[in-house]
Design a protein around this motif. Structure first.
Motif, PDB file in Angstrom:
ATOM      1  N   LEU A 283      37.313  46.609  33.521  1.00 39.37           N
ATOM      2  CA  LEU A 283      37.604  47.775  34.345  1.00 39.37           C
ATOM      3  C   LEU A 283      36.937  47.553  35.694  1.00 39.37           C
ATOM      4  CD1 LEU A 283      38.795  50.668  34.518  1.00 39.37           C
ATOM      5  CD2 LEU A 283      36.547  51.500  33.802  1.00 39.37           C
ATOM      6  N   VAL A 284      37.719  47.662  36.762  1.00 47.26           N
ATOM      7  CA  VAL A 284      37.200  47.467  38.112  1.00 47.26           C
ATOM      8  C   VAL A 284      37.301  48.786  38.865  1.00 47.26           C
ATOM      9  CG1 VAL A 284      37.463  46.218  40.295  1.00 47.26           C
ATOM     10  CG2 VAL A 284      37.889  45.034  38.121  1.00 47.26           C
ATOM     11  N   LEU A 285      36.172  49.226  39.403  1.00 50.81           N
ATOM     12  CA  LEU A 285      36.133  50.417  40.250  1.00 50.81           C
ATOM     13  C   LEU A 285      36.068  49.948  41.696  1.00 50.81           C
ATOM     14  CD1 LEU A 285      33.483  52.554  38.320  1.00 50.81           C
ATOM     15  CD2 LEU A 285      35.975  52.547  38.056  1.00 50.81           C
ATOM     16  N   ASP A 286      37.080  50.321  42.472  1.00 53.59           N
ATOM     17  CA  ASP A 286      37.192  49.843  43.855  1.00 53.59           C
ATOM     18  C   ASP A 286      36.784  50.949  44.830  1.00 53.59           C
ATOM     19  OD1 ASP A 286      37.814  48.696  46.266  1.00 53.59           O
ATOM     20  OD2 ASP A 286      39.901  48.271  45.762  1.00 53.59           O
ATOM     21  N   PHE A 287      35.640  50.735  45.492  1.00 55.20           N
ATOM     22  CA  PHE A 287      35.103  51.672  46.473  1.00 55.20           C
ATOM     23  C   PHE A 287      35.421  51.243  47.907  1.00 55.20           C
ATOM     24  CE2 PHE A 287      32.468  52.427  42.765  1.00 55.20           C
ATOM     25  CZ  PHE A 287      32.278  53.795  42.778  1.00 55.20           C
TER      26      PHE A 287
ATOM     27  N   PRO B 213      31.299  48.085  24.147  1.00 52.09           N
ATOM     28  CA  PRO B 213      30.571  46.867  24.531  1.00 52.09           C
ATOM     29  C   PRO B 213      31.453  45.691  24.956  1.00 52.09           C
ATOM     30  CG  PRO B 213      29.720  47.745  22.465  1.00 52.09           C
ATOM     31  CD  PRO B 213      30.937  48.551  22.816  1.00 52.09           C
ATOM     32  N   HIS B 214      32.678  45.602  24.437  1.00 57.97           N
ATOM     33  CA  HIS B 214      33.530  44.458  24.770  1.00 57.97           C
ATOM     34  C   HIS B 214      34.223  44.602  26.135  1.00 57.97           C
ATOM     35  CE1 HIS B 214      36.514  47.233  23.082  1.00 57.97           C
ATOM     36  NE2 HIS B 214      37.396  46.588  23.832  1.00 57.97           N
ATOM     37  N   VAL B 215      34.122  45.758  26.773  1.00 57.57           N
ATOM     38  CA  VAL B 215      34.769  45.974  28.068  1.00 57.57           C
ATOM     39  C   VAL B 215      33.738  45.767  29.177  1.00 57.57           C
ATOM     40  CG1 VAL B 215      35.982  47.614  29.550  1.00 57.57           C
ATOM     41  CG2 VAL B 215      36.418  47.600  27.087  1.00 57.57           C
ATOM     42  N   ARG B 216      34.067  44.876  30.090  1.00 58.85           N
ATOM     43  CA  ARG B 216      33.198  44.620  31.238  1.00 58.85           C
ATOM     44  C   ARG B 216      33.554  45.570  32.368  1.00 58.85           C
ATOM     45  NH1 ARG B 216      34.926  39.065  32.524  1.00 58.85           N
ATOM     46  NH2 ARG B 216      36.746  39.813  31.425  1.00 58.85           N
ATOM     47  N   LEU B 217      32.559  45.923  33.155  1.00 61.65           N
ATOM     48  CA  LEU B 217      32.746  46.788  34.314  1.00 61.65           C
ATOM     49  C   LEU B 217      32.301  46.027  35.552  1.00 61.65           C
ATOM     50  CD1 LEU B 217      33.359  49.590  35.581  1.00 61.65           C
ATOM     51  CD2 LEU B 217      30.967  50.175  35.123  1.00 61.65           C
ATOM     52  N   ARG B 218      33.148  46.059  36.574  1.00 60.02           N
ATOM     53  CA  ARG B 218      32.799  45.476  37.872  1.00 60.02           C
ATOM     54  C   ARG B 218      33.116  46.491  38.955  1.00 60.02           C
ATOM     55  NH1 ARG B 218      35.637  39.832  36.631  1.00 60.02           N
ATOM     56  NH2 ARG B 218      34.160  39.116  35.060  1.00 60.02           N
ATOM     57  N   VAL B 219      32.384  46.386  40.041  1.00 57.60           N
ATOM     58  CA  VAL B 219      32.542  47.304  41.167  1.00 57.60           C
ATOM     59  C   VAL B 219      32.847  46.495  42.412  1.00 57.60           C
ATOM     60  CG1 VAL B 219      31.288  48.913  42.666  1.00 57.60           C
ATOM     61  CG2 VAL B 219      31.044  49.065  40.192  1.00 57.60           C
ATOM     62  N   VAL B 220      33.764  47.021  43.228  1.00 54.55           N
ATOM     63  CA  VAL B 220      34.038  46.445  44.543  1.00 54.55           C
ATOM     64  C   VAL B 220      33.481  47.415  45.574  1.00 54.55           C
ATOM     65  CG1 VAL B 220      35.812  45.715  46.179  1.00 54.55           C
ATOM     66  CG2 VAL B 220      36.147  45.329  43.718  1.00 54.55           C
TER      67      VAL B 220
ATOM     68  N   CYS C 275      43.145  43.645  32.868  1.00 52.62           N
ATOM     69  CA  CYS C 275      42.264  44.404  33.748  1.00 52.62           C
ATOM     70  C   CYS C 275      42.933  45.696  34.194  1.00 52.62           C
ATOM     71  CB  CYS C 275      41.932  43.542  34.966  1.00 52.62           C
ATOM     72  SG  CYS C 275      41.112  44.400  36.305  1.00 52.62           S
ATOM     73  N   THR C 276      42.132  46.736  34.342  1.00 56.30           N
ATOM     74  CA  THR C 276      42.607  47.966  34.958  1.00 56.30           C
ATOM     75  C   THR C 276      41.773  48.196  36.207  1.00 56.30           C
ATOM     76  OG1 THR C 276      43.369  48.927  32.901  1.00 56.30           O
ATOM     77  CG2 THR C 276      42.896  50.458  34.678  1.00 56.30           C
ATOM     78  N   LEU C 277      42.453  48.476  37.301  1.00 54.86           N
ATOM     79  CA  LEU C 277      41.813  48.684  38.599  1.00 54.86           C
ATOM     80  C   LEU C 277      41.955  50.145  38.994  1.00 54.86           C
ATOM     81  CD1 LEU C 277      40.667  47.720  41.372  1.00 54.86           C
ATOM     82  CD2 LEU C 277      43.037  47.224  42.007  1.00 54.86           C
ATOM     83  N   LEU C 278      40.838  50.786  39.294  1.00 56.15           N
ATOM     84  CA  LEU C 278      40.834  52.161  39.782  1.00 56.15           C
ATOM     85  C   LEU C 278      40.366  52.154  41.229  1.00 56.15           C
ATOM     86  CD1 LEU C 278      39.170  54.026  36.788  1.00 56.15           C
ATOM     87  CD2 LEU C 278      41.572  53.764  37.278  1.00 56.15           C
ATOM     88  N   THR C 279      41.237  52.585  42.118  1.00 54.15           N
ATOM     89  CA  THR C 279      40.887  52.715  43.527  1.00 54.15           C
ATOM     90  C   THR C 279      40.405  54.142  43.733  1.00 54.15           C
ATOM     91  OG1 THR C 279      42.582  51.109  44.094  1.00 54.15           O
ATOM     92  CG2 THR C 279      41.742  52.488  45.883  1.00 54.15           C
TER      93      THR C 279
ATOM     94  N   ALA D  45      39.283  58.856  30.740  1.00 53.42           N
ATOM     95  CA  ALA D  45      40.599  59.008  30.116  1.00 53.42           C
ATOM     96  C   ALA D  45      41.446  57.753  30.299  1.00 53.42           C
ATOM     97  CB  ALA D  45      41.320  60.228  30.695  1.00 53.42           C
ATOM     98  N   VAL D  46      41.381  57.154  31.480  1.00 53.48           N
ATOM     99  CA  VAL D  46      42.114  55.907  31.733  1.00 53.48           C
ATOM    100  C   VAL D  46      41.603  54.818  30.799  1.00 53.48           C
ATOM    101  CG1 VAL D  46      42.417  54.044  33.419  1.00 53.48           C
ATOM    102  CG2 VAL D  46      42.780  56.412  34.113  1.00 53.48           C
ATOM    103  N   ALA D  47      40.288  54.681  30.683  1.00 47.22           N
ATOM    104  CA  ALA D  47      39.705  53.653  29.808  1.00 47.22           C
ATOM    105  C   ALA D  47      40.057  53.921  28.349  1.00 47.22           C
ATOM    106  CB  ALA D  47      38.197  53.607  29.993  1.00 47.22           C
ATOM    107  N   ASP D  48      39.970  55.168  27.927  1.00 46.98           N
ATOM    108  CA  ASP D  48      40.274  55.503  26.531  1.00 46.98           C
ATOM    109  C   ASP D  48      41.743  55.242  26.197  1.00 46.98           C
ATOM    110  OD1 ASP D  48      37.642  56.269  26.275  1.00 46.98           O
ATOM    111  OD2 ASP D  48      38.064  58.430  26.340  1.00 46.98           O
ATOM    112  N   ALA D  49      42.628  55.517  27.137  1.00 44.26           N
ATOM    113  CA  ALA D  49      44.058  55.303  26.899  1.00 44.26           C
ATOM    114  C   ALA D  49      44.397  53.825  26.743  1.00 44.26           C
ATOM    115  CB  ALA D  49      44.874  55.907  28.044  1.00 44.26           C
ATOM    116  N   ARG D  50      43.554  52.957  27.269  1.00 49.21           N
ATOM    117  CA  ARG D  50      43.800  51.515  27.207  1.00 49.21           C
ATOM    118  C   ARG D  50      42.803  50.819  26.282  1.00 49.21           C
ATOM    119  NH1 ARG D  50      45.285  53.955  31.503  1.00 49.21           N
ATOM    120  NH2 ARG D  50      46.870  53.196  32.931  1.00 49.21           N
ATOM    121  N   ALA D  51      42.150  51.563  25.430  1.00 50.10           N
ATOM    122  CA  ALA D  51      41.030  51.052  24.624  1.00 50.10           C
ATOM    123  C   ALA D  51      41.358  49.772  23.866  1.00 50.10           C
ATOM    124  CB  ALA D  51      40.552  52.125  23.657  1.00 50.10           C
TER     125      ALA D  51
END
Length: 117
Positions: free
Chosen positions: A51-55, A78-85, A16-20, A39-45
Motif C-alpha cells: 500500500l502506497v500513500l502518496d503525499f 503483517p504481510h502488507v508493506r506500507l510505503r509513503v511518497v 500494489c494499491t496507490l492512494l493519492t 476500507a480500501v485495504a480491507d476490500a483488497r485484503a
C-alpha cells in the motif's frame, strides 16, 4: 479546515494499491481519511501486498497526517508493506520526520522510487 472524506484517488497497480491523498490533512478530515484508507485495504485484503500513500499533492499537513500513517501501518496485516511518497522539500516530509514516523515507515521522494524499492 477543509473536509475531504476520501483519498483523492485510488489506483490498483500490479501487486500494489496507490492512494493519492488530498491537498490538506488535518483534524477536520484525518479520521475520515483513515476510515477510507482502512476500507480500501480491507476490500483488497486477499491480494494486497503493498500500500502506497502518496503525499505529493499535499500542501498542508499537521500531526494528524503523521497519525494517519501510523494508524494505517498498525491496521495493515503483517504481510502488507506500507510505503509513503513525500518529496523532501514539502511539509508532509518534514512532519513525518519531526514526529518520528519516518523511522517506522519507508518514505520515498517520488512514486517511482517507492514502487521500485
Amino acid at each position: 479546515m477543509t473536509p475531504f472524506p476520501t483519498p483523492c484517488r485510488v489506483r490498483d497497480l500490479p501487486g500494489c494499491t496507490l492512494l493519492t491523498l488530498p491537498t490538506e490533512i488535518d483534524l477536520g478530515n484525518a479520521a475520515a481519511l483513515y476510515a477510507a484508507t482502512a476500507a480500501v485495504a480491507d476490500a483488497r485484503a486477499g491480494e494486497l501486498r503493498l500500500l502506497v500513500l502518496d503525499f505529493t499533492g499535499t500542501e498542508f499537513m499537521d500531526s494528524q497526517g503523521a497519525r494517519l500513517v501510523a494508524d494505517v501501518r498498525h491496521h495493515l496485516p503483517p504481510h502488507v508493506r506500507l510505503r509513503v511518497v513525500a518529496p523532501p522539500d514539502r511539509v508532509p516530509s518534514r512532519v513525518l520526520e519531526v514526529t518520528g514516523v519516518r523511522r517506522d515507515v519507508p518514505v520515498h521522494p517520488d512514486l517511482s522510487e517507492a514502487l521500485d524499492a
